[in-house]
Scaffold this motif. Structure first.
Motif, PDB file in Angstrom:
ATOM      1  N   TRP A  23      10.874 -21.413   3.952  1.00  0.00           N
ATOM      2  CA  TRP A  23      10.975 -21.611   2.213  1.00  0.00           C
ATOM      3  C   TRP A  23       9.301 -23.629   1.566  1.00  0.00           C
ATOM      4  O   TRP A  23       9.760 -23.977   0.883  1.00  0.00           O
ATOM      5  CB  TRP A  23      12.289 -22.102   2.198  1.00  0.00           C
ATOM      6  N   HIS A  49      26.132 -21.874   1.955  1.00  0.00           N
ATOM      7  CA  HIS A  49      25.847 -21.479   0.561  1.00  0.00           C
ATOM      8  C   HIS A  49      24.712 -23.399   0.158  1.00  0.00           C
ATOM      9  O   HIS A  49      23.870 -24.249   0.358  1.00  0.00           O
ATOM     10  CB  HIS A  49      25.352 -20.981  -0.619  1.00  0.00           C
ATOM     11  N   ALA A 104      21.142 -26.082   0.938  1.00  0.00           N
ATOM     12  CA  ALA A 104      20.820 -26.370   0.704  1.00  0.00           C
ATOM     13  C   ALA A 104      20.694 -27.668   1.138  1.00  0.00           C
ATOM     14  O   ALA A 104      19.539 -28.621   1.244  1.00  0.00           O
ATOM     15  CB  ALA A 104      22.051 -27.214  -0.871  1.00  0.00           C
ATOM     16  N   MET A 135      18.766 -24.022  -5.768  1.00  0.00           N
ATOM     17  CA  MET A 135      19.294 -22.657  -5.064  1.00  0.00           C
ATOM     18  C   MET A 135      20.275 -21.989  -5.789  1.00  0.00           C
ATOM     19  O   MET A 135      21.118 -23.282  -6.022  1.00  0.00           O
ATOM     20  CB  MET A 135      19.427 -22.529  -3.360  1.00  0.00           C
ATOM     21  N   ILE A 165      16.036 -20.172  -5.610  1.00  0.00           N
ATOM     22  CA  ILE A 165      16.093 -19.452  -4.577  1.00  0.00           C
ATOM     23  C   ILE A 165      17.767 -18.370  -4.842  1.00  0.00           C
ATOM     24  O   ILE A 165      18.719 -19.286  -5.433  1.00  0.00           O
ATOM     25  CB  ILE A 165      16.122 -20.301  -3.026  1.00  0.00           C
ATOM     26  N   SER A 196      15.317 -12.941   4.337  1.00  0.00           N
ATOM     27  CA  SER A 196      14.926 -13.613   3.159  1.00  0.00           C
ATOM     28  C   SER A 196      13.911 -13.370   2.608  1.00  0.00           C
ATOM     29  O   SER A 196      13.128 -12.484   3.547  1.00  0.00           O
ATOM     30  CB  SER A 196      14.357 -14.618   3.441  1.00  0.00           C
TER      31      SER A 196
END
Ligand code: MCA
Ligand code: AMP
Length: 509
Positions: free
Chosen positions: A195, A213, A218, A251, A278, A314
């Motif tokens: 990313w 998540h 993150a 995110m 994201i 992804s």
């Protein structure tokens, strides 16, 4: 002894390098530098050792999001123990099971739950209970404040456990996914590069930190990058919009994006500094993807993962981000789509998604049979997600083989809700389904039949369930009907119910 595989050893190095640079900034409140974070983690690590926490011990944590909660997460890794975060929405009845199963050395709870947790600790022989409130204050914070800063980082092997994260089971009780230091490190290092994290990146963090998540994806990527993190207690569209101009990436679950799009103050202007949005944890509608691009010029990058494996696929950072697809397997992660017999299907065909790689969990805590059922002898994990993969390797998730509802990014297993419903007086049978919902993506709906001449009172059922189940699992509607539709085998036809009640929320704005 080989190199230390403790993820915290890696992060600690980055924290030292970052020194006085900001780690966390909190709108309207004092933030924290990386040097400050390092010190705080040291104090919390010493506090944990003082409380008798040793390598491999579990530490159960059910507290609101705070910087001390972050310090605790890192300190648990630092001392080599195993972090078991729990959704703050879980009721005491739910936590009872997690504590009994994990047998922690320490429970950290909100002060308002202290008495209930003391009872659970007595029941399950847990030696210590400490508190942290929403501001990060409490008995554990006090103990930590009295401790020295210097603390040794425990030596851990790659397969030692760093986290124990529970996922609900389709049948039976929740299973604890054993996540190792290798699992977490490999995923974080890969995602940071994939990313394109770079110096100067600022992450806007509005997710809860009791799931993969917000916690691992993150925080760990931002930490590896020595990034500043704008820290919000929870998702609030006003606050997010106020902070976005200073952020470069965010995110979120799809609900974040639909709520932003529905907010009058959201525009291209507030995204001027942003380079990446994201989305994951639940399907992002292709429509939302397109609307978001129309408003902001940004193509949301959708990725796919699960508790047992962290991130699996992804969409590309450079390259086409295709709405409605979840992109390619991460480097070093293998994905295959197989039929009912476990044979690979042709490109474009739908089958079960199986995956393997350094991100794949070690197994389910104290459930060797479940582990053997879900991880094949060649190491591939059967995800329960139905997907297809095109000739180029791009994956589309088309549904779930497992009976699972995802509401606002939280998983709800119908069976668990049905078991509670079936125990209520007057209820004969129940079927719990997920139906489209404009805010949560899917909403939990219960369809029930009653014993003769009983009228089921919807508000009462909802209230009774809320005493036993986390709020997000409680049906938004309870509908009484005469008979549940069944096929010739006598199995309840949930697809029929989903069709019948599919537009229950379609008029809700
Ligand atoms: C809150 N409520 C919900 C949910 N959240 N009901 C259904 N689904 C939910 N997700 C309840 C509240 O208790 C409240 O009930 C009512 O719904 C409205 O609450 P509201 O204030 O609108 O909710 P909120 O506090 O704004 O929360 C919505 C949210 C939140 C921001 C979408 O649920 C959230 O942060 N979700 C993120 C979940 C997440 O991080 N998932 C990652 C899992 P009442 O009015 O009756 O009190 S990790 C994972 O899945 C894998 C690894 C992956 O791929 O990432
Ligand atoms: P959890 O058990 O909370 O880790 O949830 C994992 C599940 O969320 C997966 O098995 C998928 O069903 C779902 N999921 C995660 N990301 C996506 C995505 N981008 N699209 C569709 N489903 C997703």
């Amino acid at each position: 002894m080989g190199a230390n595989s403790n993820l915290y050893a890696l992060l600690e190095q980055r924290f030292i390098e970052a020194g006085d640079q900001p780690a966390f900034s909190l709108p309207g409140r004092a933030g924290l530098s990386y040097a400050g974070l390092l010190e705080r983690v040291g104090r919390f690590a010493n506090a944990l050792r003082e409380l008798g926490v040793r390598p491999d011990d579990r530490v159960t944590v059910q507290v609101e999001k705070s910087l001390n909660n972050v310090a605790l997460y890192l300190a648990v890794m630092k001392v080599g123990a195993v972090y078991q975060p729990l959704n703050t929405a879980y009721t005491t009845a739910e936590v009872d099971y997690f504590v009994g199963d994990a047998e922690p050395r320490l429970i950290v709870t909100d002060p308002v739950r202290r008495a209930a947790m003391d009872d659970l600790a007595d029941k399950h022989g847990v030696p210590a209970v400490e508190t942290l409130d929403a501001q990060g204050e409490g008995s554990l914070a006090e103990l930590a404040a009295s401790m020295a800063v210097a603390a040794e980082t425990a030596h851990r092997g790659p397969d030692d456990l760093a986290g124990l994260l529970y996922t609900s089971g389709t049948t039976g009780r929740s299973k604890g996914a054993m996540l190792t230091h290798r699992n977490l490190s490999s995923n974080a290092l890969t995602l940071k590069d994939l990313w394109a994290f770079a110096p100067g990146d600022v992450l806007l963090h509005a997710l809860p930190i009791f799931h993969v998540h917000g916690l691992y994806v993150a925080l760990n990527t931002a930490f590896l990058n020595r990034s500043e993190i704008i820290w919000l207690d929870k998702f609030d569209a006003d606050q997010v919009i106020a902070q976005l101009p200073r952020a470069t990436l965010m995110m979120g679950v799809p609900t974040f994006y639909t709520r932003l799009l529905g907010h009058a103050g959201f525009s291209q202007d507030v995204c001027g500094n942003m380079r990446l949005f994201i989305s994951g944890s639940a399907p992002l509608l292709a429509d939302t993807h397109r609307q978001f691009e129309a408003v902001t010029g940004h193509k949301i990058l959708e990725r796919y993962g699960m508790t047992e494996c962290g991130m699996i696929t992804s969409n590309p950072y450079d390259g086409e981000r295709v709405p409605g697809t979840v992109g390619f397997p991460l480097p070093e992660v293998s994905v295959r789509i197989v039929d009912g017999e476990g044979r690979p299907v042709a490109p474009g065909e739908v089958g079960m998604l199986e995956t393997n790689g350094p991100n794949r969990f070690k197994g389910y805590w104290r459930m060797p049979e479940k582990t053997a059922e879900e991880i094949r002898p060649d190491g591939f994990f059967i995800t329960g997600d139905l997907a297809s993969m095109d000739e180029e390797g791009r994956v589309t998730i088309v549904g779930r083989g497992k009976d699972l509802i995802i509401s606002g990014g939280f998983n709800v297993y119908p069976k668990e809700v049905e078991s509670e419903l079936d125990q209520l007086p007057g209820v004969r049978e129940s079927a719990v389904i997920g139906v489209p919902h404009p805010d949560f993506g899917e909403a939990v709906v219960a369809v029930v039949t009653s014993l003769p001449n009983v009228v089921i009172a919807e508000p009462e059922v909802i209230e009774r369930l809320a005493q036993r189940l986390a709020k997000f699992k409680v049906p938004k509607r309870v509908i009484q009907i005469g008979e549940l539709p069944r096929n010739t085998m006598g199995k309840v036809q949930k697809a029929e119910l989903r069709k019948q009640y599919g537009d229950l929320f379609s008029t809700v704005a």
